[in-house]
Design an enzyme around this catalytic site. Sequence first.
Site, PDB file in Angstrom:
ATOM      1  N   HIS A 223      -6.058  -5.853  -2.783  1.00 15.50           N
ATOM      2  CA  HIS A 223      -6.900  -5.987  -1.591  1.00 15.50           C
ATOM      3  C   HIS A 223      -7.166  -7.448  -1.224  1.00 15.50           C
ATOM      4  O   HIS A 223      -7.986  -7.736  -0.375  1.00 15.50           O
ATOM      5  CB  HIS A 223      -8.216  -5.226  -1.779  1.00 15.50           C
ATOM      6  CG  HIS A 223      -8.034  -3.728  -1.759  1.00 15.50           C
ATOM      7  ND1 HIS A 223      -9.053  -2.834  -1.978  1.00 15.50           N
ATOM      8  CD2 HIS A 223      -6.928  -2.973  -1.524  1.00 15.50           C
ATOM      9  CE1 HIS A 223      -8.586  -1.598  -1.891  1.00 15.50           C
ATOM     10  NE2 HIS A 223      -7.294  -1.654  -1.618  1.00 15.50           N
TER      11      HIS A 223
ATOM     12  N   HIS B  13       0.521   4.366  -2.562  1.00 15.54           N
ATOM     13  CA  HIS B  13       0.344   5.753  -2.140  1.00 15.54           C
ATOM     14  C   HIS B  13       1.502   6.629  -2.588  1.00 15.54           C
ATOM     15  O   HIS B  13       1.316   7.809  -2.873  1.00 15.54           O
ATOM     16  CB  HIS B  13       0.148   5.831  -0.622  1.00 15.54           C
ATOM     17  CG  HIS B  13      -1.239   5.474  -0.187  1.00 15.54           C
ATOM     18  ND1 HIS B  13      -1.885   6.081   0.858  1.00 15.54           N
ATOM     19  CD2 HIS B  13      -2.122   4.571  -0.680  1.00 15.54           C
ATOM     20  CE1 HIS B  13      -3.104   5.566   1.001  1.00 15.54           C
ATOM     21  NE2 HIS B  13      -3.264   4.639   0.086  1.00 15.54           N
TER      22      HIS B  13
ATOM     23  N   ARG C 185       0.831  -1.211   0.000  1.00 18.52           N
ATOM     24  CA  ARG C 185       0.000   0.000   0.000  1.00 18.52           C
ATOM     25  C   ARG C 185       0.865   1.261   0.000  1.00 18.52           C
ATOM     26  O   ARG C 185       0.522   2.271  -0.611  1.00 18.52           O
ATOM     27  CB  ARG C 185      -0.937  -0.026   1.210  1.00 18.52           C
ATOM     28  CG  ARG C 185      -1.908   1.116   1.224  1.00 18.52           C
ATOM     29  CD  ARG C 185      -3.050   0.863   2.188  1.00 18.52           C
ATOM     30  NE  ARG C 185      -4.022   1.939   2.157  1.00 18.52           N
ATOM     31  CZ  ARG C 185      -4.274   2.732   3.205  1.00 18.52           C
ATOM     32  NH1 ARG C 185      -3.654   2.562   4.343  1.00 18.52           N
ATOM     33  NH2 ARG C 185      -5.171   3.695   3.089  1.00 18.52           N
TER      34      ARG C 185
ATOM     35  N   ASN D 252      -3.885   8.375   4.890  1.00 15.92           N
ATOM     36  CA  ASN D 252      -2.693   7.652   5.318  1.00 15.92           C
ATOM     37  C   ASN D 252      -2.993   6.745   6.511  1.00 15.92           C
ATOM     38  O   ASN D 252      -2.134   6.014   6.965  1.00 15.92           O
ATOM     39  CB  ASN D 252      -1.563   8.625   5.688  1.00 15.92           C
ATOM     40  CG  ASN D 252      -1.759   9.215   7.077  1.00 15.92           C
ATOM     41  OD1 ASN D 252      -2.698   8.878   7.782  1.00 15.92           O
ATOM     42  ND2 ASN D 252      -0.872  10.087   7.479  1.00 15.92           N
TER      43      ASN D 252
HETATM   44  C1  HEM Z   1      -8.787   1.486  -6.568  1.00 13.41           C
HETATM   45  C2  HEM Z   1      -8.562   2.380  -5.674  1.00 13.41           C
HETATM   46  C3  HEM Z   1      -8.219   2.049  -4.257  1.00 13.41           C
HETATM   47  C4  HEM Z   1      -8.890   2.480  -3.162  1.00 13.41           C
HETATM   48  C5  HEM Z   1     -10.123   3.368  -3.123  1.00 13.41           C
HETATM   49  C6  HEM Z   1      -8.222   1.906  -2.021  1.00 13.41           C
HETATM   50  C7  HEM Z   1      -8.606   2.131  -0.722  1.00 13.41           C
HETATM   51  C8  HEM Z   1      -8.078   1.459   0.368  1.00 13.41           C
HETATM   52  C9  HEM Z   1      -8.523   1.635   1.723  1.00 13.41           C
HETATM   53  C10 HEM Z   1      -9.581   2.612   2.176  1.00 13.41           C
HETATM   54  C11 HEM Z   1      -7.837   0.770   2.494  1.00 13.41           C
HETATM   55  C12 HEM Z   1      -7.986   0.533   3.999  1.00 13.41           C
HETATM   56  C13 HEM Z   1      -7.033   1.385   4.779  1.00 13.41           C
HETATM   57  C14 HEM Z   1      -7.294   1.261   6.251  1.00 13.41           C
HETATM   58  O1  HEM Z   1      -8.447   1.218   6.668  1.00 13.41           O
HETATM   59  O2  HEM Z   1      -6.333   1.186   7.009  1.00 13.41           O
HETATM   60  C15 HEM Z   1      -6.943   0.053   1.631  1.00 13.41           C
HETATM   61  C16 HEM Z   1      -6.068  -0.901   2.043  1.00 13.41           C
HETATM   62  C17 HEM Z   1      -5.121  -1.457   1.234  1.00 13.41           C
HETATM   63  N1  HEM Z   1      -4.866  -1.140  -0.086  1.00 13.41           N
HETATM   64 FE1  HEM Z   1      -6.062  -0.059  -1.268  1.00 13.41          FE
HETATM   65  N2  HEM Z   1      -7.178   1.160  -2.443  1.00 13.41           N
HETATM   66  C18 HEM Z   1      -7.125   1.225  -3.796  1.00 13.41           C
HETATM   67  C19 HEM Z   1      -6.171   0.643  -4.601  1.00 13.41           C
HETATM   68  C20 HEM Z   1      -5.074  -0.024  -4.134  1.00 13.41           C
HETATM   69  C21 HEM Z   1      -3.931  -0.385  -4.921  1.00 13.41           C
HETATM   70  C22 HEM Z   1      -3.740  -0.013  -6.381  1.00 13.41           C
HETATM   71  C23 HEM Z   1      -3.086  -1.060  -4.106  1.00 13.41           C
HETATM   72  C24 HEM Z   1      -1.736  -1.627  -4.403  1.00 13.41           C
HETATM   73  C25 HEM Z   1      -1.330  -2.003  -5.592  1.00 13.41           C
HETATM   74  C26 HEM Z   1      -3.721  -1.143  -2.816  1.00 13.41           C
HETATM   75  C27 HEM Z   1      -3.224  -1.829  -1.742  1.00 13.41           C
HETATM   76  C28 HEM Z   1      -3.827  -1.890  -0.499  1.00 13.41           C
HETATM   77  C29 HEM Z   1      -3.394  -2.783   0.560  1.00 13.41           C
HETATM   78  C30 HEM Z   1      -2.305  -3.829   0.471  1.00 13.41           C
HETATM   79  C31 HEM Z   1      -4.196  -2.500   1.663  1.00 13.41           C
HETATM   80  C32 HEM Z   1      -4.141  -3.145   3.056  1.00 13.41           C
HETATM   81  C33 HEM Z   1      -3.305  -2.281   3.964  1.00 13.41           C
HETATM   82  C34 HEM Z   1      -3.185  -2.805   5.373  1.00 13.41           C
HETATM   83  O3  HEM Z   1      -3.489  -3.974   5.644  1.00 13.41           O
HETATM   84  O4  HEM Z   1      -2.757  -2.027   6.231  1.00 13.41           O
HETATM   85  N3  HEM Z   1      -4.909  -0.485  -2.855  1.00 13.41           N
HETATM   86  N4  HEM Z   1      -7.098   0.501   0.343  1.00 13.41           N
HETATM   87  C1  LIG Z   2       1.630   6.893   9.724  1.00 10.14           C
HETATM   88  C2  LIG Z   2       1.354   8.347   9.768  1.00 10.14           C
HETATM   89  O1  LIG Z   2       2.185   9.149   9.441  1.00 10.14           O
HETATM   90  N1  LIG Z   2       0.128   8.693  10.171  1.00 10.14           N
HETATM   91  C3  LIG Z   2      -0.321  10.079  10.228  1.00 10.14           C
HETATM   92  C4  LIG Z   2      -1.525  10.277   9.313  1.00 10.14           C
HETATM   93  O2  LIG Z   2      -2.056  11.563   9.426  1.00 10.14           O
HETATM   94  C5  LIG Z   2      -2.498  11.920  10.730  1.00 10.14           C
HETATM   95  C6  LIG Z   2      -3.104  13.299  10.651  1.00 10.14           C
HETATM   96  O3  LIG Z   2      -4.050  13.384   9.657  1.00 10.14           O
HETATM   97  C7  LIG Z   2      -1.309  11.849  11.695  1.00 10.14           C
HETATM   98  O4  LIG Z   2      -1.758  12.142  13.009  1.00 10.14           O
HETATM   99  C8  LIG Z   2      -0.682  10.456  11.656  1.00 10.14           C
HETATM  100  O5  LIG Z   2       0.476  10.409  12.440  1.00 10.14           O
END
Ligand code: HEM
Ligand SMILES: CC(=O)N[C@H]1CO[C@H](CO)[C@@H](O)[C@@H]1O
Length: 352
Positions: free
Chosen positions: A217, A90, A86, A118
């Site tokens: 995902h 980003h 991720r 983030n």
């Molecule tokens: C299509 C648009 C995308 C949207 C709207 C999106 C949105 C999100 C959101 C909201 C989360 C959850 C974050 C959280 O609650 O901590 C997430 C997690 C994640 N995303 Fe996406 N994402 C997108 C595309 C991608 C792409 C292109 C990748 C990588 C190639 C990716 C990789 C991941 C991974 C690996 C996680 C899990 C992170 C974790 O376990 O901490 N995403 N994404």
């Molecule tokens: C991992 C990280 O840097 N998280 C930051 C994301 O942004 C918030 C504010 O919007 C910070 O408080 C976190 O430290």
Amino acid sequence: MYVAVYIRGSKGSFCWPTRRLAEMKTASFLLLLAMAMAVGSCARCQAAGLKKGFYKKTCPQAEETVRSIVGKHASADSELPAKLLRLFFHDCFVRGCDASILIESTADNTAEKDAGPNLSLAGFDVIEEVKTSLETACPGTVSCADIVALAARDSVSLQFGKLLWKVKTGRRDGTISRQSEALSDLPSPASNFSVLAGQFAGKGLHVDDLVVLSGAHTIGVGHCNLFSQRLYNFTGRNAADDADPSLDPAYAALLKTKCRSLADNTTTVAMDPGSSTEFDSHYYANLRERRGLFVSDAALLTDRRSAKLVGKLLRPGDFFDAFKNSITRMGAIGVLTGTAGEIRNKCSVVNS
Ligand code: HEM
Ligand SMILES: CC(=O)N[C@H]1CO[C@H](CO)[C@@H](O)[C@@H]1O
Ligand SMILES: *[C@@H]1O[C@H](CO)[C@@H](O)[C@H](O)[C@H]1NC(C)=O
Ligand SMILES: *[C@@H]1O[C@H](CO)[C@@H](O)[C@H](O)[C@H]1NC(C)=O
Ligand SMILES: *[C@@H]1O[C@H](CO)[C@@H](O)[C@H](O)[C@H]1NC(C)=O
């Protein structure tokens, strides 16, 4: 052999790498090459500046160092690959893959890292550990942007015992990181298909890349507040029966037992329950069962072409092949190469 020739695609600045040479008749390859020379390099992707083994002479141990440090941490923490994958996404979607995501805010600048989306980004310490090690071995040589790209690949590959995709190197680090750009350029989990497709197109990526990269995902978790309007307040009535009709009702009921309110921003749920640390094609099976977690996941079924691709990507071989190509394109977004940017001394701060 894998040779990538970047040409200007038929749709404006969309760039794509050619398939394996072996699959191509020599004649058509030469024709492509000629076309590529005629139109010049793809200015938008600048991917021509990246190459395999960029550090071979200047820091021969670079890739191995990334692999061993990332491997050490990922074997101890099965959630790390999702974090690093991720992080790469980003980074690339905001100002290109230039490690701008790693820069800390300062007194007069709020960085990308401190933007809402983030939430839960992690893995920064692992990237910095690699950087510190490489600064000792080959000072001022290996960019943070390349470390991020390699770390994503290496961590996801660990469970396979082989590298899942090739990473070209030669990225340089940017010097600018703005919270506002993260807010505008990162896709929202609440977005519909046309908005998502538009954002990917804005990065030179195709609708197919959106479908394929969303397959990331298949690992990781999401926080309740990012999808619980689908459980409790889909049409704005904020009532017990106000769930998203495109979400499997049985799954919605299960999610409600985990996410108890709209405001819950601490509980996380696996995006691909059952195999949330396994990088596989099961994300698409989930989607088809109407168990995609975010509106942005479910959106992939709302477009005919995209829904068809979802069906194809159910097959693991098709998913892995497609992912290789799409993540390679993602890893070339807006890269700085040659003498652009800098090689940061420390990933969290720009050189002074
Ligand atoms: C299509 C648009 C995308 C949207 C709207 C999106 C949105 C999100 C959101 C909201 C989360 C959850 C974050 C959280 O609650 O901590 C997430 C997690 C994640 N995303 Fe996406 N994402 C997108 C595309 C991608 C792409 C292109 C990748 C990588 C190639 C990716 C990789 C991941 C991974 C690996 C996680 C899990 C992170 C974790 O376990 O901490 N995403 N994404
Ligand atoms: C991992 C990280 O840097 N998280 C930051 C994301 O942004 C918030 C504010 O919007 C910070 O408080 C976190 O430290
Ligand atoms: C998608 O969302 C955008 C922005 O919210 C909206 O303007 C557009 O009408 C939506 N498209 C569809 C097909 O629902
Ligand atoms: C429910 O959704 C509506 C419309 O989007 C919004 O105005 C309202 O604030 C939401 N309710 C809660 C409790 O978040
Ligand atoms: C979570 O919600 C609480 C209360 O609404 C808020 O104070 C806090 O800043 C939020 N945390 C995050 C990480 O968004």
